[in-house]
Scaffold this motif. Structure first.
Motif, PDB file in Angstrom:
ATOM      1  N   GLY A  70       0.809  -1.306  -0.280  1.00  0.00           N
ATOM      2  CA  GLY A  70       0.235   0.647   0.169  1.00  0.00           C
ATOM      3  C   GLY A  70       1.256   1.472   0.130  1.00  0.00           C
ATOM      4  N   ILE A  71       1.028   2.405  -0.834  1.00  0.00           N
ATOM      5  CA  ILE A  71       1.331   3.010  -0.953  1.00  0.00           C
ATOM      6  C   ILE A  71       0.457   5.135  -0.250  1.00  0.00           C
ATOM      7  CG2 ILE A  71       1.861   5.642  -1.997  1.00  0.00           C
ATOM      8  CD1 ILE A  71       3.992   3.103  -2.478  1.00  0.00           C
ATOM      9  N   LEU A  72       0.755   5.205   0.960  1.00  0.00           N
ATOM     10  CA  LEU A  72      -0.221   6.886   1.724  1.00  0.00           C
ATOM     11  C   LEU A  72       0.922   8.382   1.294  1.00  0.00           C
ATOM     12  CD1 LEU A  72      -2.320   7.463   3.509  1.00  0.00           C
ATOM     13  CD2 LEU A  72      -1.155   6.742   5.162  1.00  0.00           C
ATOM     14  N   VAL A  73       0.903   8.774   0.422  1.00  0.00           N
ATOM     15  CA  VAL A  73       1.378   9.986   0.140  1.00  0.00           C
ATOM     16  C   VAL A  73       0.959  10.937   1.527  1.00  0.00           C
ATOM     17  CG1 VAL A  73       1.188  11.968  -1.617  1.00  0.00           C
ATOM     18  CG2 VAL A  73       0.911   9.238  -2.076  1.00  0.00           C
ATOM     19  N   PHE A  74       1.451  11.223   2.663  1.00  0.00           N
ATOM     20  CA  PHE A  74       1.151  12.366   2.886  1.00  0.00           C
ATOM     21  C   PHE A  74       2.123  13.180   3.234  1.00  0.00           C
ATOM     22  CE2 PHE A  74       1.379  13.606   7.752  1.00  0.00           C
ATOM     23  CZ  PHE A  74       0.168  13.985   7.574  1.00  0.00           C
ATOM     24  N   SER A  75       1.608  14.518   2.705  1.00  0.00           N
ATOM     25  CA  SER A  75       2.469  15.576   2.135  1.00  0.00           C
ATOM     26  C   SER A  75       1.773  16.928   2.717  1.00  0.00           C
ATOM     27  CB  SER A  75       2.732  15.793   0.905  1.00  0.00           C
ATOM     28  OG  SER A  75       3.387  16.879   0.144  1.00  0.00           O
ATOM     29  N   GLN A  76       2.819  18.038   2.060  1.00  0.00           N
ATOM     30  CA  GLN A  76       1.123  19.059   2.340  1.00  0.00           C
ATOM     31  C   GLN A  76       1.163  19.543   0.542  1.00  0.00           C
ATOM     32  OE1 GLN A  76       4.797  21.599   3.814  1.00  0.00           O
ATOM     33  NE2 GLN A  76       4.115  21.402   6.360  1.00  0.00           N
ATOM     34  N   HIS A  77       1.756  18.965   0.096  1.00  0.00           N
ATOM     35  CA  HIS A  77       1.642  19.620  -1.478  1.00  0.00           C
ATOM     36  C   HIS A  77       0.782  18.729  -2.105  1.00  0.00           C
ATOM     37  CE1 HIS A  77       4.872  22.415  -0.155  1.00  0.00           C
ATOM     38  NE2 HIS A  77       5.311  21.352   0.205  1.00  0.00           N
ATOM     39  N   VAL A  78       0.142  19.478  -3.231  1.00  0.00           N
ATOM     40  CA  VAL A  78      -0.645  17.877  -3.794  1.00  0.00           C
ATOM     41  C   VAL A  78      -0.113  18.503  -5.488  1.00  0.00           C
ATOM     42  CG1 VAL A  78      -2.950  17.739  -5.642  1.00  0.00           C
ATOM     43  CG2 VAL A  78      -2.815  18.972  -3.170  1.00  0.00           C
ATOM     44  N   GLU A  79       0.708  16.922  -6.366  1.00  0.00           N
ATOM     45  CA  GLU A  79       1.302  16.847  -7.544  1.00  0.00           C
ATOM     46  C   GLU A  79       0.011  16.169  -8.666  1.00  0.00           C
ATOM     47  OE1 GLU A  79       3.962  18.154  -8.488  1.00  0.00           O
ATOM     48  OE2 GLU A  79       4.882  18.892  -6.703  1.00  0.00           O
ATOM     49  N   THR A  80      -0.772  16.563  -9.282  1.00  0.00           N
ATOM     50  CA  THR A  80      -1.897  15.847  -9.787  1.00  0.00           C
ATOM     51  C   THR A  80      -1.243  15.725 -10.826  1.00  0.00           C
ATOM     52  OG1 THR A  80      -2.541  18.618  -9.656  1.00  0.00           O
ATOM     53  CG2 THR A  80      -3.496  16.871 -11.326  1.00  0.00           C
ATOM     54  N   ALA A  81      -0.125  16.248 -11.340  1.00  0.00           N
ATOM     55  CA  ALA A  81       0.141  14.696 -12.988  1.00  0.00           C
ATOM     56  C   ALA A  81       0.591  13.353 -11.884  1.00  0.00           C
ATOM     57  CB  ALA A  81       1.020  16.082 -13.471  1.00  0.00           C
ATOM     58  N   TRP A  82       1.443  14.038 -11.276  1.00  0.00           N
ATOM     59  CA  TRP A  82       2.064  12.506 -10.210  1.00  0.00           C
ATOM     60  C   TRP A  82       0.969  12.258  -9.784  1.00  0.00           C
ATOM     61  CZ3 TRP A  82       6.537  10.064 -11.990  1.00  0.00           C
ATOM     62  CH2 TRP A  82       7.931  10.547 -12.337  1.00  0.00           C
ATOM     63  N   ALA A  83       0.382  12.224  -9.078  1.00  0.00           N
ATOM     64  CA  ALA A  83      -1.250  11.560  -8.678  1.00  0.00           C
ATOM     65  C   ALA A  83      -1.317  10.990  -9.229  1.00  0.00           C
ATOM     66  CB  ALA A  83      -2.048  12.729  -7.828  1.00  0.00           C
ATOM     67  N   ALA A  84      -2.148  11.303 -10.809  1.00  0.00           N
ATOM     68  CA  ALA A  84      -2.521  11.018 -11.830  1.00  0.00           C
ATOM     69  C   ALA A  84      -2.034   9.637 -12.245  1.00  0.00           C
ATOM     70  CB  ALA A  84      -2.570  11.574 -12.971  1.00  0.00           C
ATOM     71  N   ARG A  85      -0.783   9.367 -12.157  1.00  0.00           N
ATOM     72  CA  ARG A  85       0.420   8.021 -12.637  1.00  0.00           C
ATOM     73  C   ARG A  85       0.211   7.094 -11.307  1.00  0.00           C
ATOM     74  NH1 ARG A  85       6.314  10.108 -15.309  1.00  0.00           N
ATOM     75  NH2 ARG A  85       5.363   7.546 -15.027  1.00  0.00           N
ATOM     76  N   LEU A  86      -0.043   7.617 -10.407  1.00  0.00           N
ATOM     77  CA  LEU A  86      -0.532   6.458  -9.055  1.00  0.00           C
ATOM     78  C   LEU A  86      -1.271   5.990  -9.487  1.00  0.00           C
ATOM     79  CD1 LEU A  86       1.213   6.054  -6.253  1.00  0.00           C
ATOM     80  CD2 LEU A  86       0.624   7.832  -4.788  1.00  0.00           C
ATOM     81  N   LEU A  87      -2.441   6.572  -9.169  1.00  0.00           N
ATOM     82  CA  LEU A  87      -3.846   6.301  -9.671  1.00  0.00           C
ATOM     83  C   LEU A  87      -3.893   5.528 -10.838  1.00  0.00           C
ATOM     84  CD1 LEU A  87      -5.170   9.247  -7.701  1.00  0.00           C
ATOM     85  CD2 LEU A  87      -5.406   6.945  -6.796  1.00  0.00           C
ATOM     86  N   ALA A  88      -3.520   5.896 -11.493  1.00  0.00           N
ATOM     87  CA  ALA A  88      -3.726   4.772 -13.339  1.00  0.00           C
ATOM     88  C   ALA A  88      -4.501   4.095 -13.540  1.00  0.00           C
ATOM     89  CB  ALA A  88      -2.250   5.496 -14.436  1.00  0.00           C
ATOM     90  N   ASP A  89      -3.759   2.969 -12.418  1.00  0.00           N
ATOM     91  CA  ASP A  89      -4.034   1.908 -12.638  1.00  0.00           C
ATOM     92  C   ASP A  89      -5.412   1.637 -11.326  1.00  0.00           C
ATOM     93  OD1 ASP A  89      -3.021   0.974 -14.557  1.00  0.00           O
ATOM     94  OD2 ASP A  89      -0.783   0.394 -14.089  1.00  0.00           O
ATOM     95  N   GLY A  90      -5.705   2.293 -11.171  1.00  0.00           N
ATOM     96  CA  GLY A  90      -6.858   2.151 -10.229  1.00  0.00           C
ATOM     97  C   GLY A  90      -6.564   2.598  -8.491  1.00  0.00           C
TER      98      GLY A  90
END
Length: 220
Positions: free
Chosen positions: A83-103
């Protein structure tokens, strides 16, 4: 039977914050099997320990831009069972989309300033480790920018209740138990949600993820 403690790899370049999180997680019954201050250390720690979940900050040395979430994408591709839990002060939309690309199964993305309680964070860790999702509504809104924002309003109260539980990471069986209805009844409600959200079946069948993203985006 005693539940096994959740095994966590923690990536955070701030030593003070990292040490504090280790203590907090330990007090909540989690086992931090390794910590990392850089993206390469994170990747190596996950490869060595194969934890239940990795907690990842986005901006890590040396450039403090997107090293952490790049590492998360690499981990997701190589060890999807972690499992991956990104925990940050920032939203990186492009990379978040890639992280979620397969669900979104087994993925979380929480903003530090919006997590008010340790229990909330630990609950999200367990949900992600079990294959659920934990997405901050602000992250979802940015990912869904430009989408329709009225579909949730077409749902019946029961359909909305089912969708809300889906967004919390519950399976159909778990939803049925919570609502004291049959699993078949839940399946009918879920199918109605898909129909109202115009989400036809596909080979990948990621309609559940899309329905949850829509719900989170429209419910801010």
């Amino acid at each position: 039977m005693i539940d096994k403690p959740l095994r966590v790899v923690l990536a955070e370049d701030s030593v003070i914050l990292r040490d504090g999180m280790v203590e907090l997680l330990g007090a909540r019954g989690c086992t931090v099997v390794a910590t990392a201050g850089t993206a390469p250390e994170l990747i190596a720690a996950v490869a060595e320990h194969r934890p239940d979940v990795a907690v990842v900050d986005i901006r890590m040395p040396p450039t403090h831009t997107d090293e952490g979430i790049r590492a998360a994408v690499e981990i997701r591709a190589g060890t999807p069972e972690v499992g991956i839990l990104v925990f940050s002060q920032h939203v990186e939309t492009a990379w978040a989309a890639r992280l979620l690309a397969d669900g979104a199964a087994g993925i979380g993305y929480l903003l530090k300033e919006r997590v008010a309680r340790t229990s909330e964070f630990v609950d999200a860790l367990h949900r992600v480790a079990e294959g659920g999702t934990a997405l901050d509504p602000d992250v979802v809104t940015r990912l869904m920018r430009g989408g329709q924002r009225t579909r949730v309003g077409t749902l019946t109260p029961r359909e909305r209740e089912v969708l809300e539980l889906m967004a919390q990471g519950h399976s159909n069986r778990s939803i049925a138990a919570r609502l004291v209805v049959s699993e078949r009844a839940v399946e009918k409600h879920v199918a109605a949600v898909f129909a109202k959200f115009d989400l036809p079946a596909t080979d990948a069948d990621n309609r559940r993820v899309k329905a949850v993203l829509t719900y989170l985006a429209e419910s801010r």
